[in-house]
Write a protein that holds these residues in place. Structure first.
Motif, short mmCIF file in Angstrom:
data_model
loop_
_atom_site.label_atom_id
_atom_site.label_comp_id
_atom_site.label_asym_id
_atom_site.label_seq_id
_atom_site.Cartn_x
_atom_site.Cartn_y
_atom_site.Cartn_z
N SER A 7 -3.27 4.58 -0.05
CA SER A 7 -2.97 3.62 -1.11
C SER A 7 -3.97 3.79 -2.25
CB SER A 7 -3.02 2.19 -0.58
OG SER A 7 -1.96 2.01 0.35
N VAL A 8 -3.44 3.76 -3.45
CA VAL A 8 -4.29 3.88 -4.64
C VAL A 8 -4.18 2.56 -5.41
CG1 VAL A 8 -4.74 5.15 -6.78
CG2 VAL A 8 -3.86 6.37 -4.76
N ILE A 9 -5.29 1.83 -5.50
CA ILE A 9 -5.27 0.53 -6.15
C ILE A 9 -5.68 0.71 -7.62
CG2 ILE A 9 -5.97 -1.88 -5.98
CD1 ILE A 9 -4.77 -0.68 -3.35
N GLY A 10 -4.81 0.24 -8.51
CA GLY A 10 -5.00 0.49 -9.94
C GLY A 10 -4.11 1.67 -10.32
N ILE A 35 -1.34 -4.88 -10.57
CA ILE A 35 -1.11 -6.34 -10.61
C ILE A 35 0.38 -6.64 -10.84
CG2 ILE A 35 -3.43 -6.97 -11.35
CD1 ILE A 35 -2.49 -6.87 -14.24
N PRO A 36 0.83 -7.84 -10.44
CA PRO A 36 2.26 -8.18 -10.58
C PRO A 36 2.79 -8.00 -12.02
CG PRO A 36 1.17 -9.83 -9.24
CD PRO A 36 0.09 -8.91 -9.74
N ILE A 79 -9.87 2.93 -4.68
CA ILE A 79 -9.89 1.85 -5.67
C ILE A 79 -10.24 2.39 -7.06
CG2 ILE A 79 -10.88 -0.37 -6.32
CD1 ILE A 79 -11.56 -0.88 -3.40
N THR A 80 -9.27 2.30 -7.96
CA THR A 80 -9.51 2.67 -9.37
C THR A 80 -9.23 1.48 -10.27
OG1 THR A 80 -7.26 3.35 -9.98
CG2 THR A 80 -8.61 4.99 -8.84
N ALA A 81 -8.99 0.31 -9.67
CA ALA A 81 -8.63 -0.88 -10.46
C ALA A 81 -9.83 -1.39 -11.23
CB ALA A 81 -8.12 -1.98 -9.53
N VAL A 105 -9.38 -7.26 -4.64
CA VAL A 105 -8.61 -6.18 -4.00
C VAL A 105 -9.15 -5.88 -2.60
CG1 VAL A 105 -7.98 -5.16 -6.24
CG2 VAL A 105 -9.83 -4.14 -4.95
N THR A 106 -10.45 -6.04 -2.40
CA THR A 106 -11.02 -5.75 -1.07
C THR A 106 -10.48 -6.73 -0.03
OG1 THR A 106 -13.00 -4.85 -2.08
CG2 THR A 106 -13.15 -5.42 0.24
#
Ligand code: APR
Length: 310
Positions: A7-10, A35-36, A79-81, A105-106
């Protein structure tokens, strides 16, 4: 046998580029999360990438989402957010804003993938990796920050240009925080096994080191609006591959120190062994007095950023 799940966040510039590179290398199925309010574009980017798969010939699924349900049981989360520093924004504002994003996010990552490894890119990377470590409650080996792969990639690029040689034969070595105070160790850097100090005059080497230190800023000023993302994404993917394929590579990473190099209680860039256990080992080297002093300066600047954390 199940495919790996990443999973890549951001899903901004870096996250999207990372997702595409992960898919092209078939390292696992990719879930791109934002984000939504950004759900449409996130889904659109993922579908666009997936539609490249018949052309490029990769059998990897890619989805875009704002729901952490979709990230359930990821093997690796990247995490890149966060936000990049904008004009008028102080460094402290950036730290506090991105710290809030890291905490949010964590909490979601821990709920949906309690056994995953996490790689953090968001800046300031050393302090953000520390935040994710504290917030996650994960063991230190499973929370890893990215900086040194990118910093050495920049150094290797400049050396290859200087010597007119293949980048493949150039190695670099960097210690310390991801910032202008990083400590590139030229005496551990080679071209085809030959020490760089014997191939490049000292003044040129000094200039390359200086350009490496300021490498992030050079891109920021050229782009005008935003920060580097191609080389950061490629660096994330190299670390991801080392872990997912249990390569046991020696790569620089932001690791939690408990006395190594004389420092403890912070995340800092050091040489590590990356494999299926995440950071399987921090490699310690003897440093000269000058190198120790340079590392201390870098530690001081990481700690000053950490002092802003709440
Ligand atoms: N959850 C998920 N995504 C988020 C969240 C959050 N809580 N907060 C922000 N984001 C998303 C934004 O919506 C945006 O799509 O993070 C993305 C960041 O993307 P960009 O603004 O394009 O930034 P990028 O250039 O990718 O850099 C991201 O990496 O190199 C570092 O300093 C850089 O910290 C920055 C990060």
């Amino acid at each position: 046998l199940k495919r790996k799940k990443i999973s890549v966040i951001g899903a901004g510039f870096t996250g999207a580029t990372t997702a595409f590179l992960l898919a092209q290398k078939e390292l696992g199925d990719v879930v791109l999360v934002d984000i939504p309010q950004a759900e449409g574009p996130t889904k659109g980017k993922a579908l666009d990438m997936l539609e490249a798969s018949p052309v490029q010939g990769f059998d990897t699924n890619i989805i875009g989402t704002s729901s952490y349900e979709d990230t359930k049981d990821s093997d690796l989360v990247i995490i890149t957010a966060g936000v990049a520093r904008k004009p008028g924004m102080s460094r402290d504002d950036l730290v506090q804003t991105n710290q809030k994003v890291m905490k949010a996010v964590t909490a979601e990552i821990v709920k949906s993938s309690p056994n995953c490894h996490i790689i953090v890119l968001t800046n300031p990377a050393d302090a953000m990796t520390y935040t994710v470590f504290k917030e996650s409650g994960f063991p230190k080996n499973r929370v890893i920050g990215q900086s040194g792969v990118l910093d050495t990639a920049r150094f290797r690029t400049f050396v290859a240009q200087e010597l007119n040689l293949s980048v493949k034969d150039i190695t670099g070595f960097v210690l310390g925080g991801h910032g202008d105070d990083m400590v590139p160790l030229v005496r551990y850097s080679y071209a085809g096994g030959i020490p760089l100090e014997t191939l490049i005059p000292q003044d040129r080497l000094d200039a390359i080191v200086e350009r490496t230190r300021k490498g992030g800023g050079e891109i920021v000023s050229l782009l005008g609006n935003g920060s580097a993302y191609y080389a950061p994404a490629a660096s994330l993917v190299e670390m991801a591959e080392a872990i997912l394929k249990d390569q046991r590579r020696i790569l620089p990473a932001i690791a939690y120190l408990e006395g190594e190099y004389g420092h403890e209680g912070l995340y800092l860039g050091v040489p590590t062994i990356l494999g299926k256990g995440g950071i399987e080992k921090v490699i310690e080297l003897e440093l000269t007095e000058d190198e120790k002093a340079a590392l201390q300066k870098s530690v001081d600047s990481v700690r000053s950023v950490m002092s802003v954390l709440s």
